[in-house]
Design a protein around this motif. Sequence first.
Motif, mmCIF file in Angstrom:
data_model
loop_
_atom_site.group_PDB
_atom_site.id
_atom_site.type_symbol
_atom_site.label_atom_id
_atom_site.label_comp_id
_atom_site.label_asym_id
_atom_site.label_seq_id
_atom_site.Cartn_x
_atom_site.Cartn_y
_atom_site.Cartn_z
ATOM 1 N N THR A 487 0.746 -1.397 -0.116
ATOM 2 C CA THR A 487 0.101 -0.099 -0.006
ATOM 3 C C THR A 487 0.891 1.286 -0.002
ATOM 4 O O THR A 487 0.648 2.381 -0.898
ATOM 5 N N TYR A 488 1.894 1.400 0.802
ATOM 6 C CA TYR A 488 2.871 2.549 0.807
ATOM 7 C C TYR A 488 3.488 2.531 -0.405
ATOM 8 O O TYR A 488 3.551 3.770 -0.750
ATOM 9 N N LEU A 489 4.175 1.563 -0.944
ATOM 10 C CA LEU A 489 4.721 1.850 -2.228
ATOM 11 C C LEU A 489 3.824 2.280 -3.257
ATOM 12 O O LEU A 489 4.212 3.006 -4.243
ATOM 13 N N SER A 490 2.741 1.876 -3.448
ATOM 14 C CA SER A 490 1.618 2.153 -4.498
ATOM 15 C C SER A 490 1.295 3.534 -4.217
ATOM 16 O O SER A 490 1.198 4.441 -5.385
ATOM 17 N N GLU A 491 1.153 4.062 -3.081
ATOM 18 C CA GLU A 491 1.062 5.605 -2.763
ATOM 19 C C GLU A 491 2.173 6.310 -3.099
ATOM 20 O O GLU A 491 1.981 7.445 -3.789
ATOM 21 N N VAL A 492 3.203 5.922 -2.808
ATOM 22 C CA VAL A 492 4.302 6.594 -3.182
ATOM 23 C C VAL A 492 4.779 6.576 -4.749
ATOM 24 O O VAL A 492 5.069 7.721 -5.240
ATOM 25 N N THR A 493 4.288 5.800 -5.473
ATOM 26 C CA THR A 493 4.249 5.905 -7.028
ATOM 27 C C THR A 493 3.557 7.030 -7.413
ATOM 28 O O THR A 493 3.831 7.791 -8.319
ATOM 29 N N GLN A 494 2.260 7.162 -6.819
ATOM 30 C CA GLN A 494 1.416 8.341 -7.195
ATOM 31 C C GLN A 494 2.010 9.765 -6.694
ATOM 32 O O GLN A 494 2.014 10.609 -7.279
ATOM 33 N N ILE A 495 2.670 9.652 -5.576
ATOM 34 C CA ILE A 495 3.181 11.110 -5.016
ATOM 35 C C ILE A 495 4.438 11.291 -5.830
ATOM 36 O O ILE A 495 4.493 12.432 -6.376
ATOM 37 N N ALA A 496 5.203 10.447 -6.367
ATOM 38 C CA ALA A 496 6.461 10.635 -7.120
ATOM 39 C C ALA A 496 5.917 11.231 -8.658
ATOM 40 O O ALA A 496 6.601 12.107 -9.013
ATOM 41 N N GLY A 497 4.785 10.721 -9.012
ATOM 42 C CA GLY A 497 4.584 11.285 -10.398
ATOM 43 C C GLY A 497 3.965 12.419 -10.176
ATOM 44 O O GLY A 497 4.058 13.505 -11.003
ATOM 45 N N ALA A 498 3.087 12.859 -9.128
ATOM 46 C CA ALA A 498 2.676 14.296 -9.037
ATOM 47 C C ALA A 498 3.714 15.199 -8.624
ATOM 48 O O ALA A 498 3.507 16.552 -9.437
ATOM 49 N N ALA A 499 4.736 14.879 -7.932
ATOM 50 C CA ALA A 499 5.804 15.657 -7.753
ATOM 51 C C ALA A 499 6.768 16.030 -8.852
ATOM 52 O O ALA A 499 6.892 17.080 -9.244
ATOM 53 N N PHE A 500 6.759 15.065 -9.886
ATOM 54 C CA PHE A 500 7.332 15.242 -11.214
ATOM 55 C C PHE A 500 6.636 16.158 -11.975
ATOM 56 O O PHE A 500 7.230 17.057 -12.639
ATOM 57 N N ARG A 501 5.278 16.018 -11.948
ATOM 58 C CA ARG A 501 4.452 17.055 -12.820
ATOM 59 C C ARG A 501 4.267 18.270 -12.255
ATOM 60 O O ARG A 501 4.159 19.193 -13.198
ATOM 61 N N SER A 502 4.576 18.447 -10.870
ATOM 62 C CA SER A 502 4.510 19.837 -10.408
ATOM 63 C C SER A 502 6.202 20.535 -10.574
ATOM 64 O O SER A 502 6.249 21.612 -10.093
ATOM 65 N N GLY A 503 7.170 19.669 -11.239
ATOM 66 C CA GLY A 503 8.461 20.398 -11.165
ATOM 67 C C GLY A 503 9.317 20.181 -10.135
ATOM 68 O O GLY A 503 10.301 20.582 -9.961
ATOM 69 N N GLU A 504 8.669 19.431 -9.254
ATOM 70 C CA GLU A 504 9.696 18.913 -8.005
ATOM 71 C C GLU A 504 10.474 17.854 -8.260
ATOM 72 O O GLU A 504 10.406 16.557 -7.737
ATOM 73 N N ILE A 505 11.521 17.797 -9.419
ATOM 74 C CA ILE A 505 12.155 16.847 -9.869
ATOM 75 C C ILE A 505 13.128 16.147 -8.601
ATOM 76 O O ILE A 505 13.093 14.838 -8.660
ATOM 77 N N ALA A 506 13.784 16.875 -7.911
ATOM 78 C CA ALA A 506 14.502 16.416 -6.681
ATOM 79 C C ALA A 506 13.719 15.525 -5.806
ATOM 80 O O ALA A 506 14.117 14.339 -5.737
ATOM 81 N N TRP A 507 12.555 15.925 -5.480
ATOM 82 C CA TRP A 507 11.860 15.106 -4.499
ATOM 83 C C TRP A 507 11.341 13.880 -5.200
ATOM 84 O O TRP A 507 11.432 12.782 -4.759
ATOM 85 N N ALA A 508 10.862 14.025 -6.665
ATOM 86 C CA ALA A 508 10.586 12.979 -7.251
ATOM 87 C C ALA A 508 11.525 11.969 -7.564
ATOM 88 O O ALA A 508 11.357 10.603 -7.376
ATOM 89 N N LYS A 509 12.738 12.447 -7.681
ATOM 90 C CA LYS A 509 13.793 11.519 -8.019
ATOM 91 C C LYS A 509 14.006 10.892 -6.893
ATOM 92 O O LYS A 509 14.372 9.495 -6.658
ATOM 93 N N THR A 510 14.038 11.386 -5.592
ATOM 94 C CA THR A 510 14.354 10.677 -4.225
ATOM 95 C C THR A 510 13.307 9.414 -4.199
ATOM 96 O O THR A 510 13.543 8.555 -3.678
ATOM 97 N N LEU A 511 12.030 9.839 -4.405
ATOM 98 C CA LEU A 511 11.034 8.672 -4.291
ATOM 99 C C LEU A 511 10.953 7.731 -5.410
ATOM 100 O O LEU A 511 10.852 6.443 -4.845
#
Length: 961
Positions: A487-511
Amino acid sequence: MVQADQAADQYRIASFHYARGDWQQAIDAFDQFLAQQPDHAQVGVIHFYRGESLVQLSRSEEALRAYTLFVSKLPEHSFVEHAEFRVAECYFLSGQNDAAKNAFQIFQSKYKNSKLISHAYPYLAEIASKDKRWNDAILMYGKSVKEATSASMTVESRLGLARCFGQTGDWKEAGLAYEQLLIDLKDHPGKYAAGSIALEAGIAEFKAGNYRRAVDRFELAAKDQPEIADQTSFWIAKTYYQVRDWPNAVDRLEQLKTNKSLPQFQDEIHYLLAKISLAQGNTSEAVALLTQQIEAWPDSSWTDEALYQLIRIHLEGQDLAAAQVAWQQLSKRSSPNSLTILAQMNLATQLQASDAHAKAIEVLQLEFPQVEAKAAQADRRNYLLAVSLFALSRKEEAKQLLESTESIQAGPYRGMSLMLLGLIHSQNEEWNNTVDVLDRSLKDLTATEHRNLVQLRRTTALLHCDKVEDAREAWSQVDRRQIATVTYLSEVTQIAGAAFRSGEIAWAKTLYQELAANENSETFVEQGLAGLAWCQLATSDATAATKTLDQLLEKNPNSALAVGAMYQQAQQMEEIDVELAIGRYQQLAKHHPQDPLAAHAKLRCASLFDQLQRDSEAEAILMELTESQPDVLPAEDLWYRLAWVRMDQKKQDQALEAFDQIHQRFQDSDLWEDSTYRIAEAALGAGDIEKARLYLQKLLDKKGESKVAMFGSYMLGQVEVQAGNWQAAIPHMDAVSEHVADEPLHSMAMFWGGEARFRSEKFEEAKTQFEQMLTDNMGRDLESLPIAEMRLAQILAHQNDWEAAYQKALKIEKDYPDFAQTHELDYLMGRCLARQGEFQQARAAYAKVVQSPTARQSETAAMAQWMIGETFFHQKNYDAAVRAYAQVATNYEAFPKWKAAALLQIGKCHEIQENWEKATQYYTEVRTEFEDSPFAPEAETRLSVVRQRTQQAQRDGMRTK
C-alpha cells in the motif's frame, strides 16, 4: 299528602336496597322514583346514589352520566367532591384515558387537601403506563406508595413501580422495588401469589446481572408456588448460561426439552442448547440444532437468532455459499431487527474481503425500513455499498452514496466514508475536492493506518493543487511503519508522479530511488527505474537516463514502463542527434510493437525522414501505418502526411489518391477541407475544369465560410474565369472579398470580381469594384494594380470618353514603367488616338503592340495589326490597308476570328476599288472557310452586292461595245 307519602315510600325502598348492596334493585327503585317524581327535592341526591350503584356494577359510562347530572343539579352539595372524583374514575374505567387524566388533574388542583388525591395516583400511573410514559408512571406510582391508604394499595402501587422500572431498563431499581414488594407480601398476603412476584423479581435481577440473587428469587418462587417450578427452572438454566456454567444449564434445558412442559419456550430452549454447543466448540452439533430449530419453529423470533448464528458460523468457516443461503432466509423474515442488519453487514464485509463485490452489493441493496434508525446502521451500510461500487468501477454511484446525509453524519463510519470519497475525487483528478474531503476525514479517523493513508493521498492531491509546502508537511506526517508495504509503495508511486508533474524533480527522484530499491518487488523496481529515467531526462542528464533505461530493460526487456521513457529520450535526441533519435524510435517500435507508443514512434521516424528529405523512407513508414491502421493515430492525418511526402517526390497522382482517401472517408475531419481543395487545385492545373468545379462546390456546400472554403470559392471563381464564364465567376469572387479581410486574397478577389464584370460588360459595376480596390491598396505594390488602372481607362474608352481614356493610359505608362502588359496599354492608346483622328500616332502605338516581345503572336497583337489596317482604311489608303490586313491573315493563324475580319476588310478594299473579282474571292473565302465567325453573314451580304455590281459592270461594258 298521598303523593308525598308515595315518594317517601319509594325513597325508603331504594335506600333499603342501596344499604344492603343490592345494586340492581336499588337502581330499579331509583329509576322508578325519577320517573314518577321528576321534580322532587331528592332527585339530585338520587342521581349521586344511582351513580354509586352503577359503579358497583361496573357500568362506568352510565355512572358517568349520573354523576354529571348530580353535579349540575347540586353544585354546592357536600357530595360534589366525591362525585367529581368519581367522574374522573369513570372516565378511566370506560377507557377514556385522556379525559380521565385531565379530570384527575383538575380534581387535584381544585381539592388540594382532599383525602381522595392519594387514590388518584394509581389511576394516573396506570394511564401513563398505557401511554408508555414510563417516567411519569414511575413518579405517580412512587407517590401512590408513599400516600397509600391501604396495604393492598401499597402492593398494587409497588408492583406497578417495579414493572415500570423494568420497562425503562432500570433493572437495579426494579429489583429493589420487587424486593420490598416481597416483604410487603409477607406481611399482607393478598390477591398476588408470592411465587409469581418472586419469579418477576428473579427476572429483574437476571436482567440487572445479579445472577446469584436471581437464582435465589427463582428458587423462592418454585418453593412458594410449585406449579411454576418449570418456569423457574428455565430461568435458572438461562442464568447458568449467562455465567457459562454449561453443565448445569444443559441439565435443566435438556429436562425441559424432554418434558416439553413449557411449549411457549421450547424454541428458545432449543436455541440455548445450540448456543451452548457452539460455545463448547461443537460446531457441527450447533449447526444441526439451529437447522432443526428453523424447521420446527419457522415463525419464532428465535429463528432470526438461529439464522444469524448460522450466518456467523458459516462466515467464520469461510463457507460464503452457505452463509448466503442462510441470509436469503433471514432477509425474508417478516420482522427484521438489529440482528438482520448485523448479519447483512458481516456477510457483505466477508464478501468484499473475497472480492465478491457484486454479491456484496446484492446483499447491501436490501433495505429494512422497519428497523429502528440507529440499529439500521445506514452510515455503515452506505460505506460498505460504496466500497463495492468503487471496486466495480462504478465511481459515480459510490460518490453520490458517500455524499448522502447518512454517510457523512457524525458516526463511526464518517471518517472512513470521507476517506473513500477522497479516493474517488483523486481518481477523478478533482484535486481541490480531494484535499477538502481528506482534511475533513482526519477529524474523525483514529486508526493510525488510516490516518497515514490519508496523509499519503493528501500529499498527492496537494502537489496537484500546486501546494508544494503543504504537500511536504503532509508527507512529513507519514509513518511508513504503520502501513502495509505494498500500500505504501503504491501511494509513493502516485506521489512521485505528482511531484514530477509539479516540477519537484529532486523530490520525485528521491521517491523513485526509494521505489527502485532492490528489496522491493519487481513491479515497484520497474516503476522506480522508469520514473528515475524520466527525472534524469527532465534534468537533461541523457547519460544517466540511458544507463537507467538499460538497467530497466536488463531486468525486463519487455517492460511497458520503459516505453514512455524511451520515447521521451528519443524526443530529446531529436535536437541533438537525429540519427540516434531515429534509432531509438526504431528500437521502441521493434521491441514493443503492441504498445500504443510504437505507432507514435514510427510516425516520428517518418516525420524525421521527411525533414531529412528522405522522402521514400518516410513514404514507406506512412504506407505501413495506413495499412495497419493503429487506433492511437488518426488515420486521416497519416493519409495527409503521405500525400505531401508523395508531393515532395513529384508523385502527384499518388498524392492525389491519398488526398482522395481523406475526401471520401473522413468528411468530418479538419483535413477534409484542405484535401478537397488540393484535389480541385490539381484538377484545375490539369485543365479538368469540370472536376475542379465539382470538388470546389462540395467544399463550399460543406464548409461554407471557413478559411479554406474561401480559398475554394476563389479557385471556383478562377475555374469559371478559365472557362470564360465571367458572369458565373462574379458571385464567387464577391463571396471571398466580403468574408475575407486577409491579404492578398481579399485584393485578388476584388480584382477578379471587377475583371469578371468588365468582361461581362458591366462597366459601371466594374468601375466601382476597381476604384474600391485601388483605394484599399493605395501605396502597395501589387501586380493587379496597373491592370485595374488600365481597366478603368478601357472603361472610359467604352464610354467614348477617348481623351480621358488616353490621358489615363499615359499616366499608367508613367506610373508603371515596368508594367508587364504595356502592350495592352499601347493598344488602348492606339484606339484613343485613332478615334481622335490621329492615325499616324495611332499606327505607332499599334506597331509597339505588334513588336512587343510579350504580346508577339498574341490576340492583342493580331487586333493591333488589324487596327493598323483600319487606320489606313479610314484614310482611304486601301493598298496600305490591304497590306496591313494581309499581315493579320498570314501571321495570326491562331486567331481565326481576326483572320476572318482581315479577309473581310481586304474584300471591302477591293470592292471599293471595283476590283470585283478579288472582292468576290475574299468574301467567298470568309463565307466558306469561316462560316461560324461573326463576319460570315456580312461577307454573304457583301458578296451579293459585289455580284450585282459585277453583273451591272458587265452589262455596262456590253453597252459600251
